[in-house]
Scaffold this motif. Structure first.
Motif, short mmCIF file in Angstrom:
data_model
loop_
_atom_site.label_atom_id
_atom_site.label_comp_id
_atom_site.label_asym_id
_atom_site.label_seq_id
_atom_site.Cartn_x
_atom_site.Cartn_y
_atom_site.Cartn_z
N UNK A 29 -38.67 13.48 -12.37
CA UNK A 29 -38.98 13.18 -13.77
C UNK A 29 -40.41 13.54 -14.17
N UNK A 30 -41.41 13.24 -13.28
CA UNK A 30 -42.79 13.49 -13.70
C UNK A 30 -43.37 14.73 -13.08
N UNK A 31 -42.52 15.52 -12.42
CA UNK A 31 -43.04 16.73 -11.77
C UNK A 31 -41.96 17.79 -11.76
N UNK A 32 -41.72 18.40 -12.91
CA UNK A 32 -40.53 19.22 -13.10
C UNK A 32 -40.49 20.50 -12.28
N UNK A 33 -41.57 20.83 -11.56
CA UNK A 33 -41.49 22.00 -10.66
C UNK A 33 -40.79 21.65 -9.36
N UNK A 34 -40.56 20.37 -9.17
CA UNK A 34 -39.93 19.93 -7.93
C UNK A 34 -38.68 19.11 -8.21
N UNK A 35 -37.87 18.96 -7.16
CA UNK A 35 -36.58 18.30 -7.36
C UNK A 35 -36.45 17.06 -6.49
N UNK A 36 -35.44 16.29 -6.86
CA UNK A 36 -35.09 15.09 -6.10
C UNK A 36 -34.20 15.53 -4.93
N UNK A 37 -34.83 16.19 -3.98
CA UNK A 37 -34.11 16.72 -2.83
C UNK A 37 -34.90 16.42 -1.57
N UNK A 38 -34.19 16.10 -0.49
CA UNK A 38 -34.88 15.93 0.79
C UNK A 38 -34.16 16.68 1.90
N UNK B 51 -38.15 23.68 -7.30
CA UNK B 51 -36.99 23.77 -8.18
C UNK B 51 -36.22 25.07 -7.98
N UNK B 52 -36.95 26.18 -7.73
CA UNK B 52 -36.24 27.46 -7.73
C UNK B 52 -35.43 27.71 -6.46
N UNK B 53 -35.61 26.87 -5.44
CA UNK B 53 -34.75 26.98 -4.27
C UNK B 53 -33.74 25.84 -4.22
N UNK B 54 -33.69 25.05 -5.28
CA UNK B 54 -32.81 23.89 -5.29
C UNK B 54 -32.04 23.83 -6.60
N UNK B 55 -31.20 24.82 -6.88
CA UNK B 55 -30.60 24.93 -8.21
C UNK B 55 -29.51 23.89 -8.50
N UNK C 159 -41.96 31.29 -5.80
CA UNK C 159 -42.94 30.29 -5.37
C UNK C 159 -42.28 29.28 -4.44
N UNK C 160 -41.10 28.82 -4.86
CA UNK C 160 -40.39 27.84 -4.04
C UNK C 160 -40.01 28.41 -2.68
#
Length: 492
Positions: free
Chosen positions: A393-402, A383-387, A356-357
Motif C-alpha cells: 500500500x505505501x510502496x507501490x514499486x514493491x509487492x506483498x510477496x515473500x 512489482x515487475x517480477x511479481x505480476x 529493475x525488478x
RNA sequence: GAGCCGGUAGCUCAGCGGUAGAGCAACGGACUUUUAAUCCGUGGGUCGAGGGUUCAAAUCCCUCCCGGCUCACCA
C-alpha cells in the motif's frame, strides 16, 4: 536380451529345468504369507517355534553342503532362512536352481541360530519368480556393504537396481514420498480441498518460464504443458472453493542441472480472506509438521549448518536484506540506469531484457541467498517480477510477496494475491510489452483468466512450494535427481 | 553452451605403447548352525563408437555418443 551373455544363459537354463520339473516360477500367481520379514524379527518372542510363511527376494545364499543359509529381502527388511538336506529330501537339490534376485516363498518355524540371528527353519519353499538377469547384490556385514552399485548413470537409468542395492537411495526417495503424503495430510487437516487442474493448457501461465508445446489432433491446435498451477487454482477460488490446493507436475522447457529437472512437482495453495502473514504462519506450521512426521525431528543439518524448524522463521524485507549484505539501498535501484550500475558494482552481469525488478532479484540470488541459511522469509518483491501479487500500500514499486529460504535455497513463494481485475490487466499488458521486447519468459496475457477475475475474486493468500527442492534440503540430497525416481536423461 | 573428469567382465575397480587383470558374482568340487562363510578348481571381454599414428593401441591423436562436477542459462 543379449543371447551371448553367459550369466543370463545359465539362469535361463535353470528356468528351463524348473519348467521341466513342473515348477515354472512364472506360473505362480500368489503366495500366502503370514508375516512381513521385519514382523518376524519384531515379534520373535511370540513367534519362536511357531510356523510362519514369508516371501522375498533372495539377496544372499550360503550353501555349506547339506545345510544352507540364505537371506530374503522385502519392503520391510531382511530375514535369514535355513534349510537342512536330510529334512528336504531331493527338494534340497532345487537350491542349485536359485539365484540372487529370485523371489522365494517359504514356510517353516522361527528360531534363533547359535550366533543369535532370528531365522526361519524352512519346511516348504516355492520359487515365486526368477531373475533371469543377474542382480548385483552386495556382500553385507552389519552396516558395511561391499561392491555397491556406484555408477551414477546406471543408478538413474535403472532406478530399480539403485533402490534394491543402495539403502541410502531408497530411504531418500521414500522420504520424498512421505513428505508429499504428509503435506497432503497436513493440508487436508487444515481444511484445504485437493483438486486437479489441466496439464494441457491453451496458454501456459502463472510463472515466468518457457513451456513445452504439444499438439492435439482432433482439435487441430497446439497446447502447452503447464508451467505452474496458479491461474486454474485461482479460477477455483473465484468459483467458491475458499481453501484449495494441488500437488502436481509442472514442466519447464529449460536446462537440466543438479537443481533443475524439466518436469518437477509443485504444491500450490490458495486461501480466501488470508494475507501474506497468514501464509507465513502456515508455512512455518507445515514445514514443522512434515519434519516431525517424516523424520521425527525438527533439526536438520546441511554443510555444517544446523537449523530448527520448530523455531519461527526470520522475516526480513528484501531491500533490507540487500542493504545488509551489499550495502546497496533502495535508492540505488531507483532507475534502470542506476540499477544496472549497482548490479555491476557487486559483480552481476545484467542482460538487456532485465528490468529493475529482475536486477534486484539477481542481486538477491547472487549476493543474499547464500546468507539465508536459517529459515527466513524475504518479503517485499519488486512489482515487475511479481505480476500476480498485490502492491504494497505505501510502496507501490514493491509487492506483498515473500520467498521462504532454507539453507540458502528458496523453498516457498507466496503472495497476497492480486484480485483487482483492472490492475491485473495492466500488469499483463506490462508483461506483454516485455515479451514484445524479447523476453520469452514474460507472463502471457491470459484473457480468459481476466474475465474470471472480473466476476469477483476474494482477497486471498497463495503459496507455491517446490516439492523436489524441499525434499533435497530435508534429505540432504546434492542433486534433484536423487529425489526423483526417474529423472530426465538423454537417450542412452 | 564452456571447462575439467570419467566410460575396461554381471558389479566395484586396476592396467595407460608390447599377447586383457583382481576382488565379488557365475560354473564344477568339498563342507549339516553359516552370515563379507571357507577351501580347491574353471569359464567369462568388439577395453563407449568411429577414424588416425605406429612393426604393435585399452593405452597416443582426432571426431562423435553417454555420464559426473563446476560455470553460464534457468525458479
Amino acid at each position: 536380451m543379449e543371447e551371448e551373455n553367459q550369466l543370463v544363459q545359465i539362469r535361463l537354463q535353470k528356468l528351463q529345468q524348473l519348467r521341466e520339473l513342473g515348477l515354472d516360477p512364472f506360473a505362480i500367481e500368489r503366495y500366502e504369507t503370514t508375516h512381513t520379514l521385519d514382523a518376524v524379527q519384531e515379534q520373535f518372542e511370540a513367534l519362536e517355534n511357531q510356523t510362519v510363511s514369508v516371501a522375498g527376494r533372495i539377496v544372499a545364499i550360503r550353501k555349506m553342503g547339506k545345510a544352507t543359509f540364505a537371506h530374503l529381502m522385502d519392503t520391510t527388511g531382511k530375514l535369514q532362512i535355513y534349510l537342512k538336506a536330510d529334512e528336504m529330501g531331493e527338494r534340497y537339490d532345487l537350491i542349485d536352481l536359485w539365484d540372487l534376485g529370485d523371489y522365494l516363498g517359504v514356510k517353516g518355524f522361527v528360531f534363533r541360530t547359535r550366533t543369535g540371528e532370528i531365522t526361519v527353519h524352512v519346511q516348504e519353499f516355492t520359487l515365486l519368480a526368477k531373475a533371469v538377469r543377474p542382480v548385483p547384490f552386495p556382500k553385507e556385514k552389519g552396516d558395511q556393504r561391499w561392491y555397491e552399485l556406484h555408477d551414477v548413470e546406471q543408478r538413474y537409468r535403472q532406478r530399480y537396481l539403485d533402490l534394491l542395492l543402495n539403502p541410502d537411495s531408497r530411504q531418500r526417495l521414500l522420504a520424498r514420498c512421505r513428505i508429499v503424503s504428509e503435506m497432503r495430510r497436513f493440508l487436508d487437516a487444515e481444511g484445504f480441498i485437493e483438486v486437479e487442474t489441466p496439464v494441457l493448457q491453451p496458454m501456459a501461465g502463472g510463472a515466468a518460464a518457457r513451456p513445452f508445446v504439444t499438439y492435439h489432433n482432433a482439435l487441430d491446435r497446439e497446447f502447452q504443458l503447464r508451467i505452474a498451477l496458479e491461474l486454474y487454482l485461482k479460477r477455483l477460488l473465484i468459483g467458491g472453493i475458499d481453501k484449495v490446493y494441488e500437488i502436481g507436475r509442472v514442466f519447464r522447457n529449460e536446462g537440466i542441472s543438479t537443481r533443475h529437472n524439466p518436469e518437477f512437482t509443485m504444491m500450490e495453495l490458495y486461501q480466501a480472506y488470508a494475507n501474506l502473514e497468514d501464509i507465513m504462519d502456515l508455512v512455518e506450521r507445515m514445514f514443522r509438521t512434515i519434519a516431525e512426521r517424516v523424520f521425527g525431528r525438527t533439526t536438520f543439518e546441511l554443510h555444517g549448518v544446523q537449523i530448527d524448524l520448530a523455531k519461527p522463521w526470520e522475516r526480513i524485507r528484501l531491500m533490507d536484506a540487500i542493504q545488509q549484505h551489499t550495502g546497496l539501498t533502495e535508492a540505488d535501484f531507483e532507475t534502470l540506469e542506476r540499477a544496472v550500475l549497482s548490479a555491476e558494482k557487486v559483480g552481476i552481469h545484467v542482460e538487456r531484457k532485465d528490468t529493475i525488478g529482475g536486477i534486484i532479484e539477481k542481486v538477491l540470488e547472487k549476493c543474499v541467498a547464500e546468507h539465508l541459511q536459517q529459515p527466513t522469509f524475504i518479503y517485499g518483491f519488486p512489482i515487475d517480477t511479481s505480476p500476480l501479487a498485490k502492491r504494497e500500500p505505501n510502496n507501490p514499486r514493491f509487492t506483498r510477496r515473500f520467498e521462504g529460504y532454507l539453507f540458502g535455497k528458496e523453498v516457498a513463494n507466496a503472495f497476497s494475491e492480486l484480485n483487482d481485475p483492472l490492475e491485473q490487466r495492466d500488469r499483463f499488458e506490462q508483461q506483454y510489452a516485455l515479451r514484445q521486447a524479447g523476453d520469452e519468459e514474460a507472463h502471457p496475457y491470459d484473457e480468459d483468466f481476466l474475465i474470471a477475475m472480473e466476476h469477483g475474486m476474494p482477497p486471498a493468500g497463495g503459496l507455491g512450494v517446490g516439492i523436489d527442492r524441499m525434499a533435497m534440503l530435508l534429505t540432504g540430497a546434492e542433486s534433484i535427481r536423487d529425489v526423483i525416481f526417474f529423472p530426465q536423461m538423454r537417450e542412452g
